[in-house]
Design a protein around this motif. Structure first.
Motif, mmCIF file in Angstrom:
data_model
loop_
_atom_site.group_PDB
_atom_site.id
_atom_site.type_symbol
_atom_site.label_atom_id
_atom_site.label_comp_id
_atom_site.label_asym_id
_atom_site.label_seq_id
_atom_site.Cartn_x
_atom_site.Cartn_y
_atom_site.Cartn_z
ATOM 1 N N PHE A 4 20.121 8.145 31.573
ATOM 2 C CA PHE A 4 19.295 7.217 31.373
ATOM 3 C C PHE A 4 18.340 7.744 30.259
ATOM 4 C CE2 PHE A 4 19.973 12.060 33.222
ATOM 5 C CZ PHE A 4 18.793 12.912 32.631
ATOM 6 N N SER A 5 17.090 7.259 29.977
ATOM 7 C CA SER A 5 16.460 7.359 28.750
ATOM 8 C C SER A 5 15.596 8.597 28.496
ATOM 9 C CB SER A 5 16.011 6.402 28.151
ATOM 10 O OG SER A 5 14.817 6.112 27.275
ATOM 11 N N GLY A 6 15.644 9.121 27.400
ATOM 12 C CA GLY A 6 14.476 10.189 27.687
ATOM 13 C C GLY A 6 13.011 9.883 26.508
ATOM 14 N N GLY A 7 12.907 8.483 26.355
ATOM 15 C CA GLY A 7 12.102 8.148 25.696
ATOM 16 C C GLY A 7 12.430 8.267 24.430
ATOM 17 N N ASN A 8 11.388 7.948 23.775
ATOM 18 C CA ASN A 8 11.200 7.940 21.939
ATOM 19 C C ASN A 8 10.486 9.470 21.592
ATOM 20 O OD1 ASN A 8 11.896 4.667 21.983
ATOM 21 N ND2 ASN A 8 9.492 4.478 22.922
ATOM 22 N N VAL A 9 11.469 9.367 20.539
ATOM 23 C CA VAL A 9 10.699 10.907 19.309
ATOM 24 C C VAL A 9 9.619 10.381 19.205
ATOM 25 C CG1 VAL A 9 11.077 11.656 17.629
ATOM 26 C CG2 VAL A 9 13.260 11.365 18.765
ATOM 27 N N LYS A 10 8.761 11.010 19.663
ATOM 28 C CA LYS A 10 7.260 11.772 19.397
ATOM 29 C C LYS A 10 6.616 12.015 18.257
ATOM 30 C CE LYS A 10 4.936 12.791 22.926
ATOM 31 N NZ LYS A 10 4.284 13.090 24.445
ATOM 32 N N ARG A 11 7.236 13.161 17.757
ATOM 33 C CA ARG A 11 7.315 13.874 16.828
ATOM 34 C C ARG A 11 8.893 15.561 16.413
ATOM 35 N NH1 ARG A 11 3.405 18.967 17.988
ATOM 36 N NH2 ARG A 11 3.920 19.030 19.817
ATOM 37 N N SER A 12 9.040 15.377 15.043
ATOM 38 C CA SER A 12 9.505 16.478 14.328
ATOM 39 C C SER A 12 8.920 17.418 14.164
ATOM 40 C CB SER A 12 10.666 16.180 13.968
ATOM 41 O OG SER A 12 9.988 16.593 12.425
ATOM 42 N N ILE A 13 9.515 18.940 14.657
ATOM 43 C CA ILE A 13 9.096 20.446 15.045
ATOM 44 C C ILE A 13 9.821 21.146 14.165
ATOM 45 C CG2 ILE A 13 7.878 22.534 15.902
ATOM 46 C CD1 ILE A 13 7.551 19.503 17.500
ATOM 47 N N ILE A 14 9.156 21.708 12.972
ATOM 48 C CA ILE A 14 10.407 22.895 12.856
ATOM 49 C C ILE A 14 9.858 24.603 13.161
ATOM 50 C CG2 ILE A 14 11.410 24.001 10.068
ATOM 51 C CD1 ILE A 14 11.394 20.111 10.696
ATOM 52 N N VAL A 15 10.710 24.999 12.966
ATOM 53 C CA VAL A 15 10.596 26.731 13.628
ATOM 54 C C VAL A 15 11.094 27.509 12.561
ATOM 55 C CG1 VAL A 15 10.375 28.100 15.571
ATOM 56 C CG2 VAL A 15 10.646 25.803 16.201
ATOM 57 N N ALA A 16 10.369 28.076 11.870
ATOM 58 C CA ALA A 16 10.873 28.875 11.043
ATOM 59 C C ALA A 16 10.658 30.634 10.988
ATOM 60 C CB ALA A 16 10.640 27.919 9.278
ATOM 61 N N LEU A 17 11.989 31.076 11.368
ATOM 62 C CA LEU A 17 11.648 32.934 11.891
ATOM 63 C C LEU A 17 11.996 33.383 10.267
ATOM 64 C CD1 LEU A 17 13.324 32.340 14.468
ATOM 65 C CD2 LEU A 17 10.376 31.456 14.969
ATOM 66 N N ASP A 18 11.642 34.431 10.674
ATOM 67 C CA ASP A 18 11.960 35.878 9.868
ATOM 68 C C ASP A 18 12.555 37.045 9.992
ATOM 69 O OD1 ASP A 18 10.305 34.058 7.379
ATOM 70 O OD2 ASP A 18 8.603 34.929 8.130
ATOM 71 N N THR A 19 12.630 37.754 9.283
ATOM 72 C CA THR A 19 13.977 38.706 9.906
ATOM 73 C C THR A 19 13.141 39.443 10.668
ATOM 74 O OG1 THR A 19 14.338 39.509 7.019
ATOM 75 C CG2 THR A 19 14.495 41.482 8.455
ATOM 76 N N GLY A 20 13.966 39.896 11.633
ATOM 77 C CA GLY A 20 13.514 40.925 12.903
ATOM 78 C C GLY A 20 12.932 39.771 13.979
ATOM 79 N N GLU A 21 12.584 38.869 13.934
ATOM 80 C CA GLU A 21 11.917 37.886 15.426
ATOM 81 C C GLU A 21 12.908 37.998 16.217
ATOM 82 O OE1 GLU A 21 8.852 35.051 13.854
ATOM 83 O OE2 GLU A 21 9.890 35.358 12.021
ATOM 84 N N ASP A 22 12.902 37.195 17.261
ATOM 85 C CA ASP A 22 13.459 37.616 18.577
ATOM 86 C C ASP A 22 13.379 35.580 18.277
ATOM 87 O OD1 ASP A 22 14.250 36.315 21.481
ATOM 88 O OD2 ASP A 22 14.975 38.323 21.152
ATOM 89 N N LEU A 23 14.930 35.796 18.354
ATOM 90 C CA LEU A 23 15.715 33.960 17.682
ATOM 91 C C LEU A 23 14.840 33.121 19.475
ATOM 92 C CD1 LEU A 23 17.057 31.804 16.457
ATOM 93 C CD2 LEU A 23 19.373 32.073 17.326
ATOM 94 N N LEU A 24 15.012 33.315 20.315
ATOM 95 C CA LEU A 24 14.817 32.414 21.336
ATOM 96 C C LEU A 24 13.598 32.706 22.189
ATOM 97 C CD1 LEU A 24 15.953 30.767 23.985
ATOM 98 C CD2 LEU A 24 16.226 32.526 25.454
#
Length: 142
Positions: A4-24
């Motif tokens: 099935f189609s997931g639709g169109n890409v609406k936007r891109s989001i960049i998540v930039a993490l630093d030392t010690g942050e929990d990934l998930l």
């Protein structure tokens, strides 16, 4: 098979993490704060000081059991990918440490060593996971 189609890409989001942050936890926080209901995680790179993930161990009875694995030290993130359906992320991670490669389902407890950079594409379609009699969610278009 479902296709099935997931639709169109609406936007891109960049998540930039630093030392010690929990990934998930950080990715889930970004999904919530950005109001992402449906999307794909297309890239994730960086390093971890601690990795926590699980793999599925098939058996005679369903639902199958998850085996949780933790590793510590200098760990390179080779990739993070997955689906966001109804605001819920289902993510997998590939990693390496020294001469060993490993990975599985991303779990809370992965701590960023130097940095981590994740790219999310928000989709216009609507998807959800419906838990069937086998005990795990199957992706569906709604």
């Amino acid at each position: 098979m479902r296709c099935f189609s997931g639709g169109n890409v609406k936007r891109s989001i960049i998540v930039a993490l630093d030392t010690g942050e929990d990934l998930l936890e950080s990715i889930e926080s970004a999904i919530e704060s950005e109001g992402i209901q449906n999307g794909v995680v297309v890239s994730g790179v960086g390093s971890l000081s601690k990795a926590r993930y699980h793999i599925v161990e098939p058996g005679d009875e369903k639902p199958w059991k998850d085996r949780f694995i933790e590793k510590v030290g200098t760990i390179e993130i080779k990739s993070i990918s997955g689906i966001i359906a109804s605001g819920e992320a289902h993510l997998h991670i590939s990693m390496s440490q020294a001469d060993e490669g490993f990975g599985g389902h991303l779990e809370p407890g992965c701590k960023v060593l130097t940095l981590a950079e994740i790219v999310i594409l928000e989709l216009s379609g609507k998807m959800e996971r419906i838990v069937g009699e086998e005990g795990f969610g199957r992706l569906q278009s709604v």
